[in-house]
Motif scaffolding. Structure first.
Motif, short mmCIF file in Angstrom:
data_model
loop_
_atom_site.label_atom_id
_atom_site.label_comp_id
_atom_site.label_asym_id
_atom_site.label_seq_id
_atom_site.Cartn_x
_atom_site.Cartn_y
_atom_site.Cartn_z
N LEU A 39 5.61 -5.08 -12.65
CA LEU A 39 5.17 -3.91 -13.41
C LEU A 39 3.77 -3.51 -13.01
O LEU A 39 3.49 -2.32 -12.77
CB LEU A 39 5.22 -4.25 -14.90
CG LEU A 39 4.88 -3.13 -15.86
CD1 LEU A 39 6.07 -2.25 -16.02
CD2 LEU A 39 4.47 -3.70 -17.20
N CYS A 40 2.87 -4.50 -12.90
CA CYS A 40 1.49 -4.20 -12.52
C CYS A 40 1.44 -3.63 -11.11
O CYS A 40 0.68 -2.70 -10.83
CB CYS A 40 0.63 -5.46 -12.60
SG CYS A 40 0.39 -6.03 -14.27
N ASN A 41 2.27 -4.16 -10.21
CA ASN A 41 2.29 -3.63 -8.84
C ASN A 41 2.72 -2.18 -8.84
O ASN A 41 2.14 -1.34 -8.17
CB ASN A 41 3.28 -4.44 -7.98
CG ASN A 41 2.72 -5.79 -7.61
OD1 ASN A 41 1.53 -6.03 -7.74
ND2 ASN A 41 3.59 -6.67 -7.16
N ASN A 42 3.76 -1.89 -9.63
CA ASN A 42 4.27 -0.53 -9.63
C ASN A 42 3.32 0.45 -10.29
O ASN A 42 3.31 1.63 -9.96
CB ASN A 42 5.62 -0.48 -10.36
CG ASN A 42 6.71 -1.12 -9.55
OD1 ASN A 42 6.63 -1.18 -8.34
ND2 ASN A 42 7.71 -1.64 -10.22
N LEU A 43 2.52 -0.04 -11.24
CA LEU A 43 1.58 0.84 -11.92
C LEU A 43 0.23 0.85 -11.23
O LEU A 43 -0.75 1.34 -11.80
CB LEU A 43 1.40 0.39 -13.38
CG LEU A 43 2.65 0.47 -14.25
CD1 LEU A 43 2.42 -0.22 -15.57
CD2 LEU A 43 3.02 1.91 -14.49
N SER A 44 0.15 0.28 -10.05
CA SER A 44 -1.07 0.20 -9.24
C SER A 44 -2.21 -0.46 -9.97
O SER A 44 -3.36 -0.03 -9.88
CB SER A 44 -1.54 1.58 -8.76
OG SER A 44 -0.57 2.51 -8.80
N ILE A 45 -1.90 -1.50 -10.71
CA ILE A 45 -2.95 -2.31 -11.31
C ILE A 45 -3.15 -3.49 -10.39
O ILE A 45 -2.19 -4.14 -10.00
CB ILE A 45 -2.54 -2.81 -12.71
CG1 ILE A 45 -2.28 -1.63 -13.63
CG2 ILE A 45 -3.62 -3.69 -13.31
CD1 ILE A 45 -1.67 -2.06 -14.92
N ARG A 46 -4.40 -3.77 -10.05
CA ARG A 46 -4.65 -4.82 -9.08
C ARG A 46 -4.47 -6.18 -9.72
O ARG A 46 -5.12 -6.51 -10.72
CB ARG A 46 -6.08 -4.69 -8.55
CG ARG A 46 -6.19 -5.17 -7.11
CD ARG A 46 -7.60 -5.05 -6.59
NE ARG A 46 -8.28 -3.88 -7.09
CZ ARG A 46 -9.60 -3.85 -7.32
NH1 ARG A 46 -10.33 -4.90 -7.11
NH2 ARG A 46 -10.16 -2.76 -7.78
N VAL A 47 -3.56 -6.98 -9.13
CA VAL A 47 -3.34 -8.34 -9.61
C VAL A 47 -4.07 -9.26 -8.65
O VAL A 47 -3.73 -9.35 -7.49
CB VAL A 47 -1.83 -8.66 -9.62
CG1 VAL A 47 -1.61 -10.11 -10.00
CG2 VAL A 47 -1.11 -7.76 -10.58
N THR A 48 -5.11 -9.96 -9.16
CA THR A 48 -5.87 -10.81 -8.25
C THR A 48 -5.22 -12.17 -8.10
O THR A 48 -5.13 -12.70 -7.02
CB THR A 48 -7.31 -11.01 -8.77
OG1 THR A 48 -7.24 -11.27 -10.16
CG2 THR A 48 -8.14 -9.79 -8.51
N ARG A 49 -4.78 -12.74 -9.22
CA ARG A 49 -4.25 -14.10 -9.15
C ARG A 49 -3.06 -14.24 -10.05
O ARG A 49 -2.99 -13.62 -11.11
CB ARG A 49 -5.33 -15.10 -9.57
CG ARG A 49 -5.78 -16.01 -8.46
CD ARG A 49 -6.96 -16.84 -8.90
NE ARG A 49 -8.09 -16.59 -8.05
CZ ARG A 49 -9.26 -16.13 -8.47
NH1 ARG A 49 -9.45 -15.89 -9.72
NH2 ARG A 49 -10.23 -15.93 -7.62
N SER A 50 -2.15 -15.12 -9.65
CA SER A 50 -1.02 -15.41 -10.53
C SER A 50 -0.76 -16.90 -10.38
O SER A 50 -0.34 -17.35 -9.32
CB SER A 50 0.18 -14.59 -10.08
OG SER A 50 1.35 -15.09 -10.67
#
Lengths: 265, 234
Positions: free
Chosen positions: B134-145
């Protein structure tokens, strides 16, 4: 205007006319009256019922996964005990076997417990009587608060709104609206400082003055935390409705704007 | 006539040598069996001719096989270091990113941690996957998982009905964390609502700001180091 990100082009349409500045700024145009409104929602308490296809798929996947899975500790123990019962070895003590609780006994105890517990029904009493003032209704969908308010001369059903006073943020206006309609003991979680929707309307010509051409209502979303509401604290008529039931109460234009941000996911 | 055929003749010779054996010749040479090669090694050397004119006629170069190693066509045959990308030395300690809050019309959150906790691993991992996508599709930068270590709880029930029975249940608590940055304040309520609506039963969702304590939790404790520190201070 504070345009956040390209993916939000859908939501930018909400804030026509400098809505983003409504958080901290004093009104630059004295011709519109500002009101803060509250969209208080009770999140669903139960998950929605699966459709027949979903049910079939879920069962199939469950069966497939069970067949492909390894044995759990419980099943391994059961298998070992069966083997031991079938071929009793002489070195085993009889005492030892009496002390150990067999897996079959455990399963019987669990089965008894399960039969004795009663699950609460999905359709509560409020559902059957269609009592819209109670929160116990429609446990698997969102319920939004609607209040009967006097706007101008008419009494209408709308989302609770209150006039904005200078010096306070629009969000605190919404919080005031919450307190005035539902009392102090409510626990609601506001999701953010930004409004989720806007509705502007012009007054009929008779009331229009130089200073107030119309009104702009900014909506804020909040989630209800506490399940129980006491009846004494409620002032005025409040009902809790789902999105589909809102059509019975709201005016069509108002409903159109509201249904943009009240989502039934 | 037997001709010497250095192995690897088909490949281009290393830079700086500059000979290329014509393909036809190489093909002829390959027809010879393996046994042919050792015999070829000791023919008459004509090294002088080479030094004068290294890029000479093909027939001439092949007749003599003992020449200096650096002019042999097989020189540098085992070289591979020039092909491997240079390894950057790994930093042992990561540095925390500073929180960034822009004051003004654009409010942005710094590092936010979305923590998901559940007893059922499949549920929590599925939800993590959903949130990440979801974050990828909404262009929210995910730094770590990342995942935090699993905590095992033993539930013991003591029933006193004459004989004491211990009913054991073992519960494993799984925690997954997704770290996002620069979430704008205008979008945050929408994202939170989407996360909340799609939360499965049994998964506890927590969104909070990233602190140094959160960062330190991931490291293993070093008892020897702590002992030494205690000795130093005490």
């Amino acid at each position: 205007m504070a345009a956040p990100m390209p993916g939000l082009a859908v939501h930018c349409g909400f804030w026509r006319g400098g809505g983003g500045g409504g958080i901290m700024a004093a009104p630059t145009r004295a011709s519109w009256r500002l009101l803060g409104a509250l969209c208080l929602q009770r999140p669903p308490l139960l998950s929605a019922v699966l459709t027949p296809e979903e049910e079939e798929v879920a069962q199939l996947m469950q069966q497939w996964e069970t067949e492909r899975s390894r044995l759990s500790d419980h099943e391994v123990r059961y298998r070992d005990e069966q083997e031991r019962l079938r071929h009793p070895r002489d070195n085993d003590d009889d005492l030892d076997r009496n002390r150990v609780v067999l897996v079959q006994d455990l399963e019987e105890i669990w089965e008894d417990k399960f039969q004795k517990t009663e699950l609460a029904p999905r359709l509560t009493d409020a559902d059957k009587s269609n009592d819209r003032t109670s929160l116990n209704r429609k446990l698997d969908s969102n319920l939004t608060l609607l209040v009967k308010q006097k706007v101008g001369d008419q009494e209408m059903w709308l989302l609770p709104q209150i006039e904005w006073q200078s010096g306070e943020t629009l969000r605190s206006t919404a919080e005031r609206a919450l307190v005035s309609f539902l009392g102090n003991c409510i626990q609601a979680k506001f999701l953010g400082n930004a409004p989720c929707g806007l509705y502007k309307y012009k007054f009929p010509r008779a009331i229009r003055t130089e200073n107030s051409v119309g009104a702009k209502v900014f909506f804020f979303k909040a989630l209800l935390q506490s399940d129980h509401l006491s009846k004494e604290e409620r002032k005025g008529d409040c009902i809790w409705v789902t999105k589909s039931e809102m059509e019975d109460y709201l005016k069509p234009e108002y409903l159109k704007q509201i249904s943009r941000f009240v989502v039934d996911l | 006539m037997e001709r010497a055929a250095p192995p690897g003749s088909l490949r281009g010779s290393p830079l700086g040598r500059g000979w290329l054996f014509p393909a036809a010749f190489a093909a002829q040479v390959l027809c010879l069996g393996k046994a042919a090669f050792p015999k070829q090694a000791f023919t008459v050397s004509r090294s002088t001719a080479f030094r004068e004119n290294p890029i000479c006629a093909v027939g001439g170069t092949l007749l003599s096989c003992s020449r200096h190693y650096w002019s042999q066509p097989t020189h540098g045959i085992g070289r591979f270091r020039h092909l491997v990308p240079a390894q950057v030395a790994k930093k042992l300690r990561e540095r925390l990113q500073m929180k960034e809050i822009n004051h003004g019309t654009d409010y942005e959150y710094g590092d936010l941690n979305i923590e998901m906790t559940a007893y059922d691993m499949c549920l929590v991992e599925g939800y993590t996957r959903y949130v990440h996508k979801l974050c990828n599709n909404l262009s929210i930068r995910v730094t770590r998982s990342y995942a935090l270590p699993t905590k095992t709880t033993e539930v013991m029930l003591v029933e006193e009905m004459g004989t004491k029975m211990h009913l054991d249940a073992i519960l494993t608590t799984h925690r997954r964390v997704i770290q996002i940055t620069s979430l704008s304040a205008t979008f945050a309520p929408i994202l939170l609502e989407i996360l909340h609506r799609n939360q499965p039963e049994g998964v506890h969702l927590l969104v909070k700001e990233h602190t140094e304590a959160d960062f330190k939790v991931r490291f293993k404790s070093r008892p020897e180091l702590e002992e030494l520190m205690a000795k130093l201070s005490g």
